[in-house]
Design a protein around this motif. Structure first.
Motif, PDB file in Angstrom:
ATOM      1  N   PHE A 236       0.828  -1.201   0.000  1.00  0.00           N
ATOM      2  CA  PHE A 236       0.000   0.000   0.000  1.00  0.00           C
ATOM      3  C   PHE A 236       0.869   1.260   0.000  1.00  0.00           C
ATOM      4  O   PHE A 236       0.573   2.239  -0.688  1.00  0.00           O
ATOM      5  N   VAL A 237       1.933   1.233   0.772  1.00  0.00           N
ATOM      6  CA  VAL A 237       2.832   2.386   0.821  1.00  0.00           C
ATOM      7  C   VAL A 237       3.514   2.576  -0.536  1.00  0.00           C
ATOM      8  O   VAL A 237       3.550   3.683  -1.090  1.00  0.00           O
ATOM      9  N   PHE A 238       4.066   1.496  -1.081  1.00  0.00           N
ATOM     10  CA  PHE A 238       4.773   1.587  -2.351  1.00  0.00           C
ATOM     11  C   PHE A 238       3.860   2.115  -3.456  1.00  0.00           C
ATOM     12  O   PHE A 238       4.246   2.974  -4.244  1.00  0.00           O
ATOM     13  N   GLY A 239       2.620   1.583  -3.540  1.00  0.00           N
ATOM     14  CA  GLY A 239       1.708   1.988  -4.601  1.00  0.00           C
ATOM     15  C   GLY A 239       1.336   3.454  -4.517  1.00  0.00           C
ATOM     16  O   GLY A 239       1.270   4.144  -5.540  1.00  0.00           O
ATOM     17  N   GLY A 240       1.087   3.941  -3.290  1.00  0.00           N
ATOM     18  CA  GLY A 240       0.749   5.344  -3.138  1.00  0.00           C
ATOM     19  C   GLY A 240       1.888   6.263  -3.513  1.00  0.00           C
ATOM     20  O   GLY A 240       1.716   7.242  -4.252  1.00  0.00           O
ATOM     21  N   ILE A 241       3.082   5.939  -3.031  1.00  0.00           N
ATOM     22  CA  ILE A 241       4.244   6.786  -3.308  1.00  0.00           C
ATOM     23  C   ILE A 241       4.626   6.722  -4.787  1.00  0.00           C
ATOM     24  O   ILE A 241       5.036   7.728  -5.377  1.00  0.00           O
ATOM     25  N   ASP A 242       4.471   5.549  -5.410  1.00  0.00           N
ATOM     26  CA  ASP A 242       4.855   5.395  -6.818  1.00  0.00           C
ATOM     27  C   ASP A 242       4.078   6.323  -7.750  1.00  0.00           C
ATOM     28  O   ASP A 242       4.582   6.714  -8.807  1.00  0.00           O
ATOM     29  N   VAL A 243       2.845   6.667  -7.380  1.00  0.00           N
ATOM     30  CA  VAL A 243       2.051   7.587  -8.198  1.00  0.00           C
ATOM     31  C   VAL A 243       2.174   9.015  -7.673  1.00  0.00           C
ATOM     32  O   VAL A 243       2.328   9.970  -8.443  1.00  0.00           O
ATOM     33  N   TYR A 244       2.122   9.170  -6.345  1.00  0.00           N
ATOM     34  CA  TYR A 244       2.153  10.511  -5.754  1.00  0.00           C
ATOM     35  C   TYR A 244       3.451  11.242  -6.083  1.00  0.00           C
ATOM     36  O   TYR A 244       3.434  12.417  -6.498  1.00  0.00           O
ATOM     37  N   ALA A 245       4.597  10.582  -5.897  1.00  0.00           N
ATOM     38  CA  ALA A 245       5.882  11.256  -6.072  1.00  0.00           C
ATOM     39  C   ALA A 245       6.098  11.756  -7.507  1.00  0.00           C
ATOM     40  O   ALA A 245       6.459  12.934  -7.702  1.00  0.00           O
ATOM     41  N   PRO A 246       5.906  10.921  -8.559  1.00  0.00           N
ATOM     42  CA  PRO A 246       6.087  11.448  -9.915  1.00  0.00           C
ATOM     43  C   PRO A 246       5.115  12.582 -10.260  1.00  0.00           C
ATOM     44  O   PRO A 246       5.500  13.553 -10.915  1.00  0.00           O
ATOM     45  N   ALA A 247       3.849  12.453  -9.806  1.00  0.00           N
ATOM     46  CA  ALA A 247       2.860  13.485 -10.122  1.00  0.00           C
ATOM     47  C   ALA A 247       3.209  14.801  -9.431  1.00  0.00           C
ATOM     48  O   ALA A 247       3.136  15.885 -10.040  1.00  0.00           O
ATOM     49  N   TYR A 248       3.592  14.723  -8.158  1.00  0.00           N
ATOM     50  CA  TYR A 248       3.928  15.938  -7.403  1.00  0.00           C
ATOM     51  C   TYR A 248       5.193  16.588  -7.955  1.00  0.00           C
ATOM     52  O   TYR A 248       5.263  17.811  -8.112  1.00  0.00           O
ATOM     53  N   ALA A 249       6.198  15.763  -8.257  1.00  0.00           N
ATOM     54  CA  ALA A 249       7.440  16.300  -8.816  1.00  0.00           C
ATOM     55  C   ALA A 249       7.185  16.936 -10.181  1.00  0.00           C
ATOM     56  O   ALA A 249       7.765  17.988 -10.501  1.00  0.00           O
ATOM     57  N   THR A 250       6.322  16.317 -10.983  1.00  0.00           N
ATOM     58  CA  THR A 250       5.988  16.895 -12.289  1.00  0.00           C
ATOM     59  C   THR A 250       5.284  18.232 -12.116  1.00  0.00           C
ATOM     60  O   THR A 250       5.547  19.193 -12.853  1.00  0.00           O
ATOM     61  N   ALA A 251       4.375  18.340 -11.136  1.00  0.00           N
ATOM     62  CA  ALA A 251       3.674  19.597 -10.874  1.00  0.00           C
ATOM     63  C   ALA A 251       4.640  20.696 -10.451  1.00  0.00           C
ATOM     64  O   ALA A 251       4.420  21.883 -10.738  1.00  0.00           O
ATOM     65  N   LEU A 252       5.720  20.305  -9.775  1.00  0.00           N
ATOM     66  CA  LEU A 252       6.740  21.271  -9.369  1.00  0.00           C
ATOM     67  C   LEU A 252       7.698  21.620 -10.508  1.00  0.00           C
ATOM     68  O   LEU A 252       8.560  22.477 -10.350  1.00  0.00           O
ATOM     69  N   GLY A 253       7.553  20.931 -11.650  1.00  0.00           N
ATOM     70  CA  GLY A 253       8.446  21.164 -12.773  1.00  0.00           C
ATOM     71  C   GLY A 253       9.794  20.487 -12.630  1.00  0.00           C
ATOM     72  O   GLY A 253      10.757  20.848 -13.297  1.00  0.00           O
ATOM     73  N   ALA A 357      -1.416  -4.998  -3.590  1.00  0.00           N
ATOM     74  CA  ALA A 357      -1.727  -3.803  -2.804  1.00  0.00           C
ATOM     75  C   ALA A 357      -1.181  -2.559  -3.493  1.00  0.00           C
ATOM     76  O   ALA A 357      -1.816  -1.493  -3.490  1.00  0.00           O
ATOM     77  N   ASN A 358      -0.005  -2.691  -4.090  1.00  0.00           N
ATOM     78  CA  ASN A 358       0.617  -1.578  -4.817  1.00  0.00           C
ATOM     79  C   ASN A 358      -0.294  -1.078  -5.935  1.00  0.00           C
ATOM     80  O   ASN A 358      -0.580   0.128  -6.042  1.00  0.00           O
ATOM     81  N   GLY A 359      -0.780  -1.999  -6.772  1.00  0.00           N
ATOM     82  CA  GLY A 359      -1.618  -1.608  -7.894  1.00  0.00           C
ATOM     83  C   GLY A 359      -2.944  -1.001  -7.452  1.00  0.00           C
ATOM     84  O   GLY A 359      -3.416  -0.022  -8.035  1.00  0.00           O
ATOM     85  N   ALA A 360      -3.555  -1.580  -6.410  1.00  0.00           N
ATOM     86  CA  ALA A 360      -4.822  -1.047  -5.912  1.00  0.00           C
ATOM     87  C   ALA A 360      -4.653   0.378  -5.394  1.00  0.00           C
ATOM     88  O   ALA A 360      -5.469   1.266  -5.688  1.00  0.00           O
ATOM     89  N   MET A 361      -3.578   0.611  -4.643  1.00  0.00           N
ATOM     90  CA  MET A 361      -3.350   1.951  -4.111  1.00  0.00           C
ATOM     91  C   MET A 361      -2.986   2.937  -5.226  1.00  0.00           C
ATOM     92  O   MET A 361      -3.362   4.116  -5.182  1.00  0.00           O
ATOM     93  N   ALA A 362      -2.256   2.465  -6.246  1.00  0.00           N
ATOM     94  CA  ALA A 362      -1.902   3.341  -7.369  1.00  0.00           C
ATOM     95  C   ALA A 362      -3.158   3.878  -8.050  1.00  0.00           C
ATOM     96  O   ALA A 362      -3.241   5.070  -8.386  1.00  0.00           O
ATOM     97  N   ILE A 363      -4.152   3.004  -8.240  1.00  0.00           N
ATOM     98  CA  ILE A 363      -5.393   3.445  -8.864  1.00  0.00           C
ATOM     99  C   ILE A 363      -6.130   4.421  -7.953  1.00  0.00           C
ATOM    100  O   ILE A 363      -6.674   5.438  -8.402  1.00  0.00           O
ATOM    101  N   ALA A 364      -6.148   4.130  -6.653  1.00  0.00           N
ATOM    102  CA  ALA A 364      -6.846   5.006  -5.699  1.00  0.00           C
ATOM    103  C   ALA A 364      -6.220   6.399  -5.662  1.00  0.00           C
ATOM    104  O   ALA A 364      -6.928   7.412  -5.621  1.00  0.00           O
ATOM    105  N   ILE A 365      -4.897   6.449  -5.685  1.00  0.00           N
ATOM    106  CA  ILE A 365      -4.206   7.745  -5.620  1.00  0.00           C
ATOM    107  C   ILE A 365      -4.272   8.467  -6.964  1.00  0.00           C
ATOM    108  O   ILE A 365      -4.190   9.699  -7.024  1.00  0.00           O
TER     109      ILE A 365
END
Length: 408
Positions: A236-253, A357-365
């Protein structure tokens, strides 16, 4: 440390560790490169869904592919799997490059995921044969393998981040796909050299004669289910961070920062793995497993408050200290407590439970980051960690009390 060093340089170990390192680098680079390549073409929501499906299918199909290897033998299973998966990877490249409709890209992801060869499990199973069942050497070789695995998961996201910055999404994914194909070819060369002129009875498959195993396979083992529980929380942790980190970093440029964030868990994992391999800890494997699980969950609970990437990196590195020891413990428990005819499948369930769990959390995030709702994303990740922590503490407490009653 002496045993660890001797193990790494032992005949038959070094070359296999090189293949293992390349396999893990490719495995770590592909999801990040695929996510950004898909986002460039379809947007982050669809990209997160397709990437999540990719991860879930890898997880679901992996034990089934492991059961095929256990049943029909590695010689008859690995070659067609490698060929079909490689064709699928490059078909995905073409689909994204030429802006094919996303359902077609998703179907190609399905084909590639379902056919991927279980190289990591094959390597894990082979360690027992190489060290001839020696417990100390087996711990050392699993430790060396897991440390290299975590180091590879540092190199993988960093290299993917560099490739994304220099080459862009589609070409970074193309490079990751080429590396994956190379790994498949290298392992097949190693495998057929090993069996040339030697006994191959262990490769011919097994007759499943344990009650329930024809349907459940390795999951018929209650001990395996207990081994998998902490790894699900980790997923669950890995899946959330795997999507959150790239998206947030991209938003920051700063898309290149995504690789640094994703590498932090593995930075902690390398350090923790070296400590686990060199420090003599006298507790039982199950006691270690319970304590290491809590050591991982405690720091990442505070991800909800990590509104900048530096704090997030620190929390992930702290939690990462327990990741490699947890996996080493899990591999040793499988070697000790799970029947031999389940070995490939059981080793694949270790990763599959995390990936599900990773994939499920990735979709949720994915939905939250598509709307740039960063706080909700972090809260969902932390809430899942707290829920898993409560569940696991309850499970370990019940198991401990049951053992106490049985002893009495």
């Amino acid at each position: 440390m002496k045993t660890l060093g001797e193990t790494v340089w032992a005949p038959g170990v070094r070359s296999l560790l090189v293949v293992a390192a390349l396999a893990r680098i490719a495995a770590a680079a592909v999801p990040l490169a695929l996510l950004i390549a898909l986002a460039d073409q379809y947007g982050f929501l669809l990209a997160a869904i397709i990437d999540g499906v990719y991860t879930i299918l890898l997880a679901v199909a992996a034990p089934l592919r492991g059961r095929i290897v256990d049943t029909v033998g590695a010689r008859r299973a690995l070659v067609p799997m490698t060929v079909l998966s490689t064709l699928g990877l490059f078909a995905i490249v073409a689909s994204i490059q030429f802006a094919a409709p996303w359902p077609l890209t998703l179907s190609l992801v399905v084909v590639s995921s379902l056919s991927a060869p279980p190289i990591n499990a094959a390597i894990r199973v082979e360690w027992t044969r190489i060290v001839e069942g020696d417990p100390e050497k087996l711990k050392a070789v699993h430790s060396a393998d897991s440390i290299i695995e975590e180091a590879s998961f540092i190199a993988g996201p960093l290299l993917a981040g560099l490739a994304l910055t220099v080459l862009g999404g589609i070409w970074a994914y193309t490079a990751a796909a080429m590396l994956t194909a190379l790994v498949g070819a290298l392992y097949l060369v190693h495998f057929f050299r090993r069996i040339d002129g030697s006994k191959v009875n262990d490769l011919e498959g097994y007759d499943f004669d344990v009650r329930g195993s024809r349907i459940l396979g390795a999951l018929a083992s209650r001990k395996l289910l207990a081994i998998l529980a902490p790894l699900i929380g980790m997923g669950f942790v890995f899946g959330g961070i795997d999507v959150y980190a790239p998206a947030y970093a991209t938003a920051l440029g700063e898309v290149g920062l995504a690789g640094i964030v994703l590498a932090m868990i593995s930075v902690g994992g390398v350090i923790g793995g070296m400590l686990y391999a060199t420090v003599n800890w006298s507790a039982t494997l199950w006691t270690k497993y319970a304590l290491l699980t809590l050591a991982f969950l405690a720091p990442v609970t505070f991800v909800a408050f990590a509104d900048n990437l530096i704090v997030l990196c620190a929390l992930l590195a702290l939690g990462g200290l327990a990741v490699t020891p947890l996996y080493i413990n899990a591999y040793l428990l499988v070697d000790r407590d799970v029947e031999h005819q389940y070995r490939h499948e059981a080793n694949l369930w270790l990763g599959a439970s995390t990936d599900l769990a990773n994939g499920a959390m990735a979709i949720a995030i994915g939905g939250a980051v598509a709307n740039q709702d960063w706080q909700t994303s972090r809260l969902v990740i932390s809430a899942s960690v707290v829920a898993c922590g409560v569940l696991l503490i309850t499970m370990f407490t019940v198991a401990y009390l049951r053992r106490r009653r049985q002893s009495a």
